[in-house]
Each structure stands twice: as C-alpha cells, then as structure tokens.
Design an enzyme around this catalytic site. Structure first.
Site, PDB file in Angstrom:
ATOM      1  CE  LYS A  64      -3.764  -2.488   2.184  1.00  0.00           C
ATOM      2  NZ  LYS A  64      -4.358  -3.020   3.393  1.00  0.00           N
ATOM      3  CD  GLN A  69      -3.858  -4.471   6.589  1.00  0.00           C
ATOM      4  OE1 GLN A  69      -3.819  -3.424   5.954  1.00  0.00           O
ATOM      5  NE2 GLN A  69      -4.140  -5.634   6.022  1.00  0.00           N
ATOM      6  CG  ASP A  77     -10.444  -1.059   4.065  1.00  0.00           C
ATOM      7  OD1 ASP A  77      -9.871  -1.528   3.073  1.00  0.00           O
ATOM      8  OD2 ASP A  77     -10.010  -1.159   5.229  1.00  0.00           O
TER       9      ASP A  77
HETATM   10  N1  GUN Z   1      -6.867  -7.361   5.628  1.00  0.00           N
HETATM   11  C1  GUN Z   1      -6.904  -8.138   4.524  1.00  0.00           C
HETATM   12  N2  GUN Z   1      -7.484  -7.468   3.502  1.00  0.00           N
HETATM   13  C2  GUN Z   1      -7.830  -6.252   3.987  1.00  0.00           C
HETATM   14  C3  GUN Z   1      -8.456  -5.114   3.414  1.00  0.00           C
HETATM   15  O1  GUN Z   1      -8.842  -5.081   2.239  1.00  0.00           O
HETATM   16  N3  GUN Z   1      -8.607  -4.036   4.239  1.00  0.00           N
HETATM   17  C4  GUN Z   1      -8.214  -4.053   5.532  1.00  0.00           C
HETATM   18  N4  GUN Z   1      -8.436  -2.964   6.257  1.00  0.00           N
HETATM   19  N5  GUN Z   1      -7.634  -5.100   6.098  1.00  0.00           N
HETATM   20  C5  GUN Z   1      -7.436  -6.183   5.318  1.00  0.00           C
END
Ligand code: GUN
Length: 285
Positions: A53, A97, A120
C-alpha cells in the site's frame, strides 16, 4: 485453447499512471491527498500488505502515514486514534488493517471510521450505498475484480456469476457489484451441496475461499472467466490461489494469476478511493 491471462500488475500500472495525473491536478488545487494506515500488532501478512500500500501511494504521489501500535493497544485507545484522524482535514483516507487482536471489536472499529474517509468501503453506510447502487467508496478487492473483467471487454450483463466464498470483505460485496452490473449471481460456500454443479454452470467464476487449489479444471465451464482471489502460502513458501492454475488455463477463456492478479488491483483501488476522497473534499462535498 489456453486461457488469456488477465495481468493485474499491468492493469495496475496503467491505472496508477492515470491516478498520478489526477493527484497532480489535486495538488495544483492546493491539496495533498493523504492516507493513514493503522496497524495493531505485527501480523506478518498485514506488514507485507502495508508495504504494498505504501509503495502504491508513493508511486502515485499520495501521502502515506503508518500508525503502528503494539498488540497491547486497547480498543478505547484505537477508537480515539481513529477519531483524531476523522477530525484531521489533512487526511482523506483511513484504513485500519484487519485482522485486529481478539480483544478489539472489529465492528466497533469499522463503524468509528467516518464514512467520508472509509477508503476500504467497509462502513455499513458505504455498504448500504453500494447495495443500492449509489456513488460511494467501493470495497477494494471487489471493485478491482470488476475492473479486471471489464478490462478484457467481457460483457457482465446477463452472465451467470458464481461466487465461491461469502466473506464480508470479498465474497458478499463482489456478488453485489456484479449484480449491479446485471449479472445473475449465485453464492456458494462451505455448506453448499454439490458445489461443482454450480461452478460448472458459471460464465464468470470468482473463487474466494482461501483454500489452496480448491477449484479444479473439471469444476470449470469451458470458456468461463475465472477470477482467483485466493492468496495461500504452501509449505514450500510458494504463493498459490484457490484455483489449480495449470488446469484452469486449459479450460477457461480468461484467468487471473496468483500472484500478480487480484492482489495488485486491490491496492490500486485503495489508491483510487483515497484520490476520490481528496477530490470530494476539495469540491467541498
Ligand atoms: N486485511 C486483509 N485485507 C484487507 C483489506 O482489504 N482491508 C483491511 N483494512 N484489512 C485487510
């Protein structure tokens, strides 16, 4: 005939270049789009996703802040951190996350993030807007999957879509987005009886079960579009999807690889949502 591989990395590069231009324009308008990622604990998979990211944000010129807290952070402390970013105009996207440590209630966390910064697309307000087909933040993996299907010119309207998996992050929303595109959608899951009778009927098959090599070539309709969302690590250390790639490529018309398929597009859609959020902020919406 061998399937055409839908290259998520290449599509991501194209999209990221477009986003970089949008970011330039936003900066000319006097704003730097900025994302904060909040991590609690040291889950190795989470750390790896976050590196991806950060790299994407840097590539397109979006500001990136990592707030990394120890496993011992309390729920109250985390909610306070989220509130501080909700009220900080310098940040347009907030991502916590997942998964979180067991002592923190994920629902409380997701519902504390302002829907205006929920890049998200997990907040119930944004999920509701997605379900009713309104303009909103779409969840990143499902939105990336729709982009990938569209990128190869496959018509979604009227197609039989089968989604294997019903997670809140991928399975449920990807079915909804494809329904919004006028597909006929069937959800299959661990309790589905005679699974292959459904998958064999799918014009578009989305495998999001999280089980290595779960979908075999014989489960796939000849000429189907196969989207593999699985990211499974084998004992050998190698990554593999939910679909047996070598078998699927002999049956499908289009197929996404693992790695290099859905994964890079998920991150690109997060960058997209952050840029859209900054644009909305600039427009005073
Ligand atoms: N953990 C695994 N995939 C994701 C996601 O798309 N967003 C978030 N916030 N955590 C994750």
């Amino acid at each position: 005939m061998a399937a055409i591989i839908i290259d998520g990395k290449q599509l991501s590069t194209t999209k990221r270049n477009e986003l970089a231009k949008e970011v330039e324009q936003i900066k000319e308008g006097g704003l730097l789009p900025k994302l904060v990622v909040i991590l609690v604990g040291d889950n190795p998979a989470s750390l790896s996703y976050i590196r991806g990211k950060k790299k994407a944000a840097e590539e397109i010129g979006v500001g990136f802040q990592l707030e990394h807290y120890p496993e011992s952070l309390t729920e109250k402390e985390l909610l306070d951190v989220i509130e501080s970013y909700n009220n900080n105009d310098e940040y347009h996207g907030i991502l916590v996350q997942l998964p979180l440590p067991a002592h923190i209630d994920e629902t409380a966390v997701v519902e504390t993030i302002s829907p205006l910064k929920d890049v998200d697309g997990f907040h119930p307000v944004n999920i509701g807007r997605m379900m009713t087909g309104q303009d909103t933040f779409l969840p990143c993996t499902p939105a990336g999957i729709v982009e990938m299907i569209k990128s190869v010119g496959v018509e979604i309207s009227g197609k039989n879509v089968v989604v294997v998996g019903r997670s809140n992050i991928v399975g449920k929303p990807v079915g909804q987005l494809l329904l919004n595109e006028h597909a006929t959608v069937t959800y299959c899951h661990s309790k589905t009886q005679n699974l292959s009778s459904y998958t064999k009927d799918a014009d578009i098959l989305v495998a999001a079960v999280g089980r290595a090599n779960f979908i075999k070539g014989e489960d796939i309709k000849p000429g189907a579009v196969v989207i593999d969302v699985g990211v499974n690590r084998l004992d050998t250390g190698k990554l593999c999807g939910d679909v047996v790639f070598d078998e699927a490529k002999e049956v499908a018309s289009y197929l996404t690889p693992v790695p290099g398929g859905v994964g890079p597009m998920t991150i690109t859609m997060l960058a997209h949502n952050t840029v859209q959020s900054a644009k909305r902020f600039l427009e005073g919406k």
